[in-house]
Design an enzyme around this catalytic site. Sequence first.
Site, PDB file in Angstrom:
ATOM      1  N   GLY A   4     -12.526  -4.162   0.504  1.00  0.00           N
ATOM      2  CA  GLY A   4     -13.874  -3.685   0.837  1.00  0.00           C
ATOM      3  C   GLY A   4     -14.358  -2.642  -0.161  1.00  0.00           C
TER       4      GLY A   4
ATOM      5  N   GLY B 135      -7.882  -9.242   0.325  1.00  0.00           N
ATOM      6  CA  GLY B 135      -6.558  -9.465   0.892  1.00  0.00           C
ATOM      7  C   GLY B 135      -6.086 -10.908   0.776  1.00  0.00           C
TER       8      GLY B 135
ATOM      9  N   LYS C 273     -17.186 -14.393   4.490  1.00  0.00           N
ATOM     10  CA  LYS C 273     -18.002 -13.173   4.425  1.00  0.00           C
ATOM     11  C   LYS C 273     -19.010 -13.229   3.272  1.00  0.00           C
ATOM     12  CE  LYS C 273     -14.094 -11.025   4.423  1.00  0.00           C
ATOM     13  NZ  LYS C 273     -12.998 -10.069   4.258  1.00  0.00           N
TER      14      LYS C 273
ATOM     15  N   ARG D 222       0.820  -1.219   0.000  1.00  0.00           N
ATOM     16  CA  ARG D 222       0.000   0.000   0.000  1.00  0.00           C
ATOM     17  C   ARG D 222       0.851   1.265   0.000  1.00  0.00           C
ATOM     18  NH1 ARG D 222      -5.208  -1.593   3.738  1.00  0.00           N
ATOM     19  NH2 ARG D 222      -6.486  -2.204   1.964  1.00  0.00           N
TER      20      ARG D 222
HETATM   21  P1  ADP Z   1     -10.619 -12.086   0.644  1.00  0.00           P
HETATM   22  O1  ADP Z   1      -9.721 -11.529   1.726  1.00  0.00           O
HETATM   23  O2  ADP Z   1      -9.862 -12.488  -0.567  1.00  0.00           O
HETATM   24  O3  ADP Z   1     -11.796 -11.209   0.372  1.00  0.00           O
HETATM   25  P2  ADP Z   1     -12.072 -13.645   2.559  1.00  0.00           P
HETATM   26  O4  ADP Z   1     -11.486 -12.846   3.665  1.00  0.00           O
HETATM   27  O5  ADP Z   1     -13.515 -13.502   2.283  1.00  0.00           O
HETATM   28  O6  ADP Z   1     -11.225 -13.447   1.222  1.00  0.00           O
HETATM   29  O7  ADP Z   1     -11.857 -15.202   2.839  1.00  0.00           O
HETATM   30  C1  ADP Z   1     -10.611 -15.726   3.190  1.00  0.00           C
HETATM   31  C2  ADP Z   1     -10.722 -16.608   4.387  1.00  0.00           C
HETATM   32  O8  ADP Z   1     -11.591 -17.703   4.089  1.00  0.00           O
HETATM   33  C3  ADP Z   1      -9.386 -17.207   4.762  1.00  0.00           C
HETATM   34  O9  ADP Z   1      -9.122 -16.911   6.123  1.00  0.00           O
HETATM   35  C4  ADP Z   1      -9.572 -18.695   4.542  1.00  0.00           C
HETATM   36  O10 ADP Z   1      -8.912 -19.505   5.489  1.00  0.00           O
HETATM   37  C5  ADP Z   1     -11.069 -18.849   4.700  1.00  0.00           C
HETATM   38  N1  ADP Z   1     -11.539 -20.062   4.025  1.00  0.00           N
HETATM   39  C6  ADP Z   1     -11.494 -20.344   2.720  1.00  0.00           C
HETATM   40  N2  ADP Z   1     -11.985 -21.575   2.487  1.00  0.00           N
HETATM   41  C7  ADP Z   1     -12.336 -22.085   3.682  1.00  0.00           C
HETATM   42  C8  ADP Z   1     -12.896 -23.325   4.108  1.00  0.00           C
HETATM   43  N3  ADP Z   1     -13.195 -24.291   3.245  1.00  0.00           N
HETATM   44  N4  ADP Z   1     -13.141 -23.483   5.442  1.00  0.00           N
HETATM   45  C9  ADP Z   1     -12.828 -22.509   6.323  1.00  0.00           C
HETATM   46  N5  ADP Z   1     -12.294 -21.330   5.973  1.00  0.00           N
HETATM   47  C10 ADP Z   1     -12.051 -21.119   4.674  1.00  0.00           C
HETATM   48 MG    MG Z   2      -9.873 -11.485   3.860  1.00  0.00          MG
END
Ligand code: ADP
Ligand code: MG
Length: 394
Positions: free
Chosen positions: A375, A352, A199, A37
């Site tokens: 976000g 992230g 989320k 960043r």
């Molecule tokens: P991003 O940061 O790319 O928007 P998110 O924060 O929504 O993604 O999701 C990432 C999180 O989801 C990670 O902490 C990952 O461990 C969790 N995750 C992904 N697949 C699974 C799963 N099958 N079971 C539990 N947690 C998961």
């Molecule tokens: Mg995330």
Amino acid sequence: MDLITIKDKDYKGKKIFLRVDFNVPMDKNQNILDDTRIKAAIDTINYLLNQNSILILASHLGKPKGIIVPSMSLKPIAKRLSEIIKKDIKFAPDCVGPEVKKIVDSSKPGDIILLENLRFHPEEEKNEENFSKQLASLGECYVNDAFGTSHRAHASIVGITNFLTDKAAGLLIEKEIKALNKIIENPEKPFLLILGGAKVADKISMVKNLLPKVDTVITGGIMAYTFIKSNNWEIGNSAVEDKALPIAKEVYKELRRLHLEFHTPLDHIIADKISEDAKYLATERGTIPPGWIGVDIGPQAIEEYTDCIKRAKTIFWNGPMGIIEIEPFAKGSIAIAKAIAESNAYSVIGGGDSIEAVNKAGVADKISHICTGGGASLEFLEGKGLPGINILLK
Ligand code: ADP
Ligand code: MG
């Protein structure tokens, strides 16, 4: 969407209040873990410095909730920024008040001042008028390059522009908006949407807004399990977002109405627990036996998803395919990252943890655009616009 940008203006010798997003991850000892960043703001900083301006940089860091939290000081960032741009940075011990004003007033063209954490003051997040005015009093012009915070109507993002009416977007915001607009306004077809991570409920508005433009959707992570469970299929002990089940059902209906190609994983990596030393194996089919946890997409799913990626001309990816924090469960996300890197599609990645997967795969430079604000990018793709961007339109 026509943004006012710094390219439209002349800043010769001017004092510029530049809102940046230096909200970088730090460890307990205030070592910066990832300076992406900070680096993302360098183009704008150099562009403005080349006009011999005085730069007053302001950012938040973490969530100090309106009080001074020494571990959330921006001081280590001044040091890192100084190393990156090879110039001295003056660090102001606060972001408003007489002492800060004195530092700013004694500066000469070419100087850079970094203000202390905006969120040490509760007024920042409340978009409070008098605080906005005090921030504004430091500069003659306002530039926002904090894309990752532009979905927040805070004092340094929105309120300040009531007092500093000479306002513009920096080069990072311009780049981010251009990339996201390319996806929502006129995506080259086929458009592939890759959804994973967690989320789910928070992301559904974005999904709904994009569906009419999308041709194919592939899913992984908790996102996939929530869709699978909403169809009453067996998912064992896999994580789902229960509150998102009714909306997942709704989205399913919409997918069918639009005749979209929709995929949940053909197979999964399942584990007996979520841990580095877990016992794990690939399933033969899409269902998960009782007692097991789905932790990643399986090899058949990787193959099928790679094929979808090869066919796409536009790709937006948000959310990893599995638990990327645990090495053996990161394989699916890394394979997806590599497949995107090899494709000729216009690719945008937000979130992230998804970016983490791209970095783990070592292919960041082969992605068309990596969003610096997870976000903010999701809210933009919801189609509502962002408060900090809406006030910078022509
Ligand atoms: P991003 O940061 O790319 O928007 P998110 O924060 O929504 O993604 O999701 C990432 C999180 O989801 C990670 O902490 C990952 O461990 C969790 N995750 C992904 N697949 C699974 C799963 N099958 N079971 C539990 N947690 C998961
Ligand atoms: Mg995330």
